[in-house]
Design an enzyme around this catalytic site. Structure first.
Site, mmCIF file in Angstrom:
data_model
loop_
_atom_site.group_PDB
_atom_site.id
_atom_site.type_symbol
_atom_site.label_atom_id
_atom_site.label_comp_id
_atom_site.label_asym_id
_atom_site.label_seq_id
_atom_site.Cartn_x
_atom_site.Cartn_y
_atom_site.Cartn_z
ATOM 1 C CE1 TYR A 86 -3.217 -2.819 0.220
ATOM 2 C CE2 TYR A 86 -4.295 -1.545 1.924
ATOM 3 C CZ TYR A 86 -4.298 -2.607 1.044
ATOM 4 O OH TYR A 86 -5.380 -3.434 1.016
ATOM 5 C CE LYS A 131 1.882 -17.659 2.503
ATOM 6 N NZ LYS A 131 0.924 -18.698 2.857
ATOM 7 C CG ASP A 170 -1.704 -19.109 4.833
ATOM 8 O OD1 ASP A 170 -0.933 -18.726 5.744
ATOM 9 O OD2 ASP A 170 -1.343 -19.893 3.947
ATOM 10 C CG ASP A 190 -7.414 -2.805 3.895
ATOM 11 O OD1 ASP A 190 -8.384 -2.489 4.606
ATOM 12 O OD2 ASP A 190 -7.327 -2.515 2.694
#
Ligand code: NAD
Length: 360
Positions: free
Chosen positions: A125, A192, A225, A249
């Site tokens: 972002y 991740k 995840d 987000d």
């Protein structure tokens, strides 16, 4: 002189209505606040030439604390989000989003009490993007291939994901300090790192280092995840979760969904010495001017603001008053009723009346 001077940006769409409701209940706590009210957004472009004029930013810089209603960003008109610009301009690098279930809220879950701390300035972002087909993009693709990266299709668009040691350190230091100040027991770093070793891997490594500075708070990490699944299956296991911008987000909407939706999700954009409080929801233009939107997310943002300015007791009292209106179930807006067209739903300003009555 009032004890506190605070900048108030009413916002647009449903913003002015929910801001007015929030201001009324905050004033009703008895905390002595002088409000500096400033308009911003699309509606002021004709008057000031830009959506976030310098005098509004100056007011926030001077007062160090602001509360704002949502501001509309038109889709596909080349206008950048004023909200994103504000966070960037004031370097509000940590976005705190508590997701708490209150008795009486209709949700699949109860007893959820989570806090997301989202890094607000970096990651995908950061706004560093290269459009498909343009010469700088072709140059970048050639450079990446030359520098030993893999082949990239020539017809690609590219978004860059920077994650820095500096940015990661400060958001984790903020999160641990916030956890201690607010009596929380655990911080979970979300990442991740198994796939993105040089960005999320760095994030995790720095998180582990910062965690050692705060041995009184439990620390763990989760792959994003797995985090998403666990939040749906056993949200009670988690407390404060710290995430890079994009995951933050997405998962903050997931968490808002666990506790009754956007009408109840508050937020605080925080930097080293400035904080801007705002609801997670947007300007909901279809309800503008109808006295229909739920003001509780904005009121709960006010609760966070009162605690931030050292008025913790007033913040606790306001939260308890909001909780009692929810538990009572009569003076709530349409979104908190079993059916959205429930004729017993009340309007935005009536929720404020009920909260003020419950404060007494
Ligand atoms: P939104 O949050 O405004 O509305 C989505 C839907 O959620 C609404 O149609 C409504 O059904 C419901 N909703 C939202 N707030 C509610 C409330 N207080 N009470 C009851 N129901 C509520 O999201 P959107 O439609 O994606 O965005 C509208 C505009 O708001 C866009 O221009 C967007 O850029 C802007 N926006 C601003 C902010 C901000 O100011 N920080 C945040 C998000 C979106």
């Amino acid at each position: 002189m009032a004890a506190h001077t605070i900048t108030l940006i009413p916002g647009d769409g449903v913003g002015p209505e929910v801001s007015d409701a929030a201001r009324r209940v905050i004033d009703a706590t008895g905390v002595d606040i002088e409000w500096e009210v400033h308009d911003a957004g699309l509606d002021v472009i004709d008057r000031y030439g830009e959506p976030m004029p310098p005098h509004v930013l100056d007011s926030i810089r001077k007062n160090k604390v602001a509360i704002k209603g949502p501001l509309t960003t038109p889709v596909g008109k080349g206008i950048r989000s004023v909200n994103v610009a504000l966070r960037r301009e004031l370097d509000l690098y940590a976005l705190v989003r508590p997701c708490k279930w209150y008795p009486g809220v209709r949700s699949r879950y109860d007893d959820v009490d989570l806090v997301i701390v989202r890094e607000n300035t970096e990651d995908l972002y950061a706004g560093i993007e290269f459009a498909e087909g343009e010469p700088p993009t072709h140059e970048l693709i050639a450079d990446i291939e030359r520098l030993g990266g893999r082949a990239i299709r020539k017809d690609s668009g590219i978004s860059i994901k920077p994650i820095s040691i500096t940015g990661t350190q400060r958001v984790f230091r903020f999160a641990f300090t916030w956890a201690i100040d607010n009596g929380r027991r655990k911080v979970t770093a979300v990442h991740k790192a198994n796939i993105m070793k040089h960005t999320d891997g760095l994030w995790l490594r720095v998180a582990e280092q910062v965690a050692r500075e705060f041995p009184q708070v439990e620390f763990e990490d989760r792959i994003v995840d797995n985090m998403a699944m666990q939040l749906v299956q056993k949200p009670e296991l988690y407390d404060v979760m710290v995430m890079p911008n994009l995951y933050g987000d997405i998962l903050s909407d997931l968490c808002a969904g666990l506790v009754g939706g956007l009408g109840l999700a508050p937020g605080a954009n925080t930097g080293d010495d400035i904080a801007v409080f705002e609801a997670t929801h947007g300007s909901a233009p279809k309800y503008a001017g109808q006295n229909k939107a739920n003001p509780m997310a904005m009121m709960l943002s006010g609760v966070l603001m009162l605690r931030h300015i050292g008025e913790r007791e007033a913040g606790d009292r306001l939260e308890a008053a909001i909780a009692s209106v929810i538990a009572d179930g009569r003076s709530v807006t349409y979104d908190m009723k079993p059916q959205r067209d429930d004729p017993t739903a009340v309007g935005t300003s009536q929720v404020a009346d009920a909260v003020i009555a419950a404060l007494r």
